[in-house]
Scaffold this motif. Structure first.
Motif, PDB file in Angstrom:
ATOM      1  N   GLU A  80      -3.124   9.732  -1.568  1.00  0.00           N
ATOM      2  CA  GLU A  80      -2.505  11.307  -1.106  1.00  0.00           C
ATOM      3  C   GLU A  80      -1.223  10.853   0.335  1.00  0.00           C
ATOM      4  O   GLU A  80      -0.227  12.120  -0.060  1.00  0.00           O
ATOM      5  CB  GLU A  80      -3.216  12.907  -1.330  1.00  0.00           C
ATOM      6  N   SER A  81      -1.558   9.353   0.392  1.00  0.00           N
ATOM      7  CA  SER A  81      -0.682   9.433   1.565  1.00  0.00           C
ATOM      8  C   SER A  81       0.862   9.097   1.240  1.00  0.00           C
ATOM      9  O   SER A  81       1.676   8.753   1.189  1.00  0.00           O
ATOM     10  CB  SER A  81      -0.474   8.269   2.080  1.00  0.00           C
ATOM     11  N   GLY A  82       0.603   7.605  -0.276  1.00  0.00           N
ATOM     12  CA  GLY A  82       2.174   8.039  -1.414  1.00  0.00           C
ATOM     13  C   GLY A  82       2.490   6.058  -0.935  1.00  0.00           C
ATOM     14  O   GLY A  82       2.874   5.257  -1.780  1.00  0.00           O
ATOM     15  N   GLN A  83       1.052   6.429  -0.383  1.00  0.00           N
ATOM     16  CA  GLN A  83       1.854   4.252   0.399  1.00  0.00           C
ATOM     17  C   GLN A  83       0.714   3.080  -0.814  1.00  0.00           C
ATOM     18  O   GLN A  83       1.022   2.310  -0.806  1.00  0.00           O
ATOM     19  CB  GLN A  83       0.769   4.451   2.044  1.00  0.00           C
ATOM     20  N   PHE A  84      -0.408   3.511  -1.779  1.00  0.00           N
ATOM     21  CA  PHE A  84      -0.863   2.947  -2.183  1.00  0.00           C
ATOM     22  C   PHE A  84      -0.238   3.234  -3.735  1.00  0.00           C
ATOM     23  O   PHE A  84      -0.322   4.375  -3.683  1.00  0.00           O
ATOM     24  CB  PHE A  84      -2.279   2.845  -2.031  1.00  0.00           C
ATOM     25  N   ASP A  85      -0.021   2.258  -5.025  1.00  0.00           N
ATOM     26  CA  ASP A  85      -0.652   2.948  -6.038  1.00  0.00           C
ATOM     27  C   ASP A  85      -1.660   2.624  -7.210  1.00  0.00           C
ATOM     28  O   ASP A  85      -1.010   2.684  -8.790  1.00  0.00           O
ATOM     29  CB  ASP A  85       0.815   0.846  -6.804  1.00  0.00           C
ATOM     30  N   GLY A  86      -2.284   2.705  -7.059  1.00  0.00           N
ATOM     31  CA  GLY A  86      -3.963   2.238  -7.669  1.00  0.00           C
ATOM     32  C   GLY A  86      -4.715   2.567  -6.700  1.00  0.00           C
ATOM     33  O   GLY A  86      -5.364   2.440  -5.545  1.00  0.00           O
ATOM     34  N   ALA A  87      -6.160   3.109  -7.868  1.00  0.00           N
ATOM     35  CA  ALA A  87      -7.412   2.914  -6.771  1.00  0.00           C
ATOM     36  C   ALA A  87      -7.924   1.545  -6.672  1.00  0.00           C
ATOM     37  O   ALA A  87      -8.359   1.548  -5.906  1.00  0.00           O
ATOM     38  CB  ALA A  87      -8.493   3.407  -7.997  1.00  0.00           C
ATOM     39  N   GLU A 137      -5.724   9.312  -9.791  1.00  0.00           N
ATOM     40  CA  GLU A 137      -4.112  10.262 -10.363  1.00  0.00           C
ATOM     41  C   GLU A 137      -3.791  11.026  -9.084  1.00  0.00           C
ATOM     42  O   GLU A 137      -2.650  11.360  -8.857  1.00  0.00           O
ATOM     43  CB  GLU A 137      -5.646  11.850 -10.741  1.00  0.00           C
ATOM     44  N   ARG A 138      -4.701  10.874  -8.289  1.00  0.00           N
ATOM     45  CA  ARG A 138      -3.848  11.680  -6.980  1.00  0.00           C
ATOM     46  C   ARG A 138      -2.648  10.662  -6.072  1.00  0.00           C
ATOM     47  O   ARG A 138      -2.151  10.660  -5.670  1.00  0.00           O
ATOM     48  CB  ARG A 138      -4.591  11.492  -5.682  1.00  0.00           C
ATOM     49  N   CYS A 139      -3.079   8.863  -6.554  1.00  0.00           N
ATOM     50  CA  CYS A 139      -2.526   8.387  -6.420  1.00  0.00           C
ATOM     51  C   CYS A 139      -0.975   8.219  -7.042  1.00  0.00           C
ATOM     52  O   CYS A 139       0.285   8.341  -6.759  1.00  0.00           O
ATOM     53  CB  CYS A 139      -2.332   6.364  -6.216  1.00  0.00           C
ATOM     54  N   LEU A 140      -1.288   8.620  -8.012  1.00  0.00           N
ATOM     55  CA  LEU A 140       0.091   8.930  -9.464  1.00  0.00           C
ATOM     56  C   LEU A 140       0.646  10.326  -8.778  1.00  0.00           C
ATOM     57  O   LEU A 140       1.953  10.801  -8.904  1.00  0.00           O
ATOM     58  CB  LEU A 140      -0.564   8.897 -11.177  1.00  0.00           C
TER      59      LEU A 140
END
Length: 67
Positions: A21-28, A58-61
């Motif tokens: 949820e931080s928005g710093q990562f693009d996927g699992a 989904e949360r990353c997206l």
């Protein structure tokens, strides 16, 4: 023993969701790598779950769209 495993996995999931949820990562995969770097020894086992990988992705997206 199972209770300790359950609470450890719950803590890992909570941390994974926070990272996603931080928005710093693009996927699992990126989240799994970050967790391992933080010292979560059970990250590999947790990410064997399709449900876990999908929820993290989904949360990353969603976070990427929000930022």
């Amino acid at each position: 023993m199972f209770h300790a495993d359950d609470s450890s996995l719950q803590a890992l999931r909570a941390r994974a969701y926070k990272l996603a949820e931080s928005g710093q990562f693009d996927g699992a995969h990126a989240i799994r790598t970050a967790l391992i770097a933080e010292g979560w020894s059970n990250a590999g086992r947790a990410f064997q779950s399709d449900y876990m990988r999908k929820a993290i992705s989904e949360r990353c997206l969603a976070a990427a769209k929000a930022h």
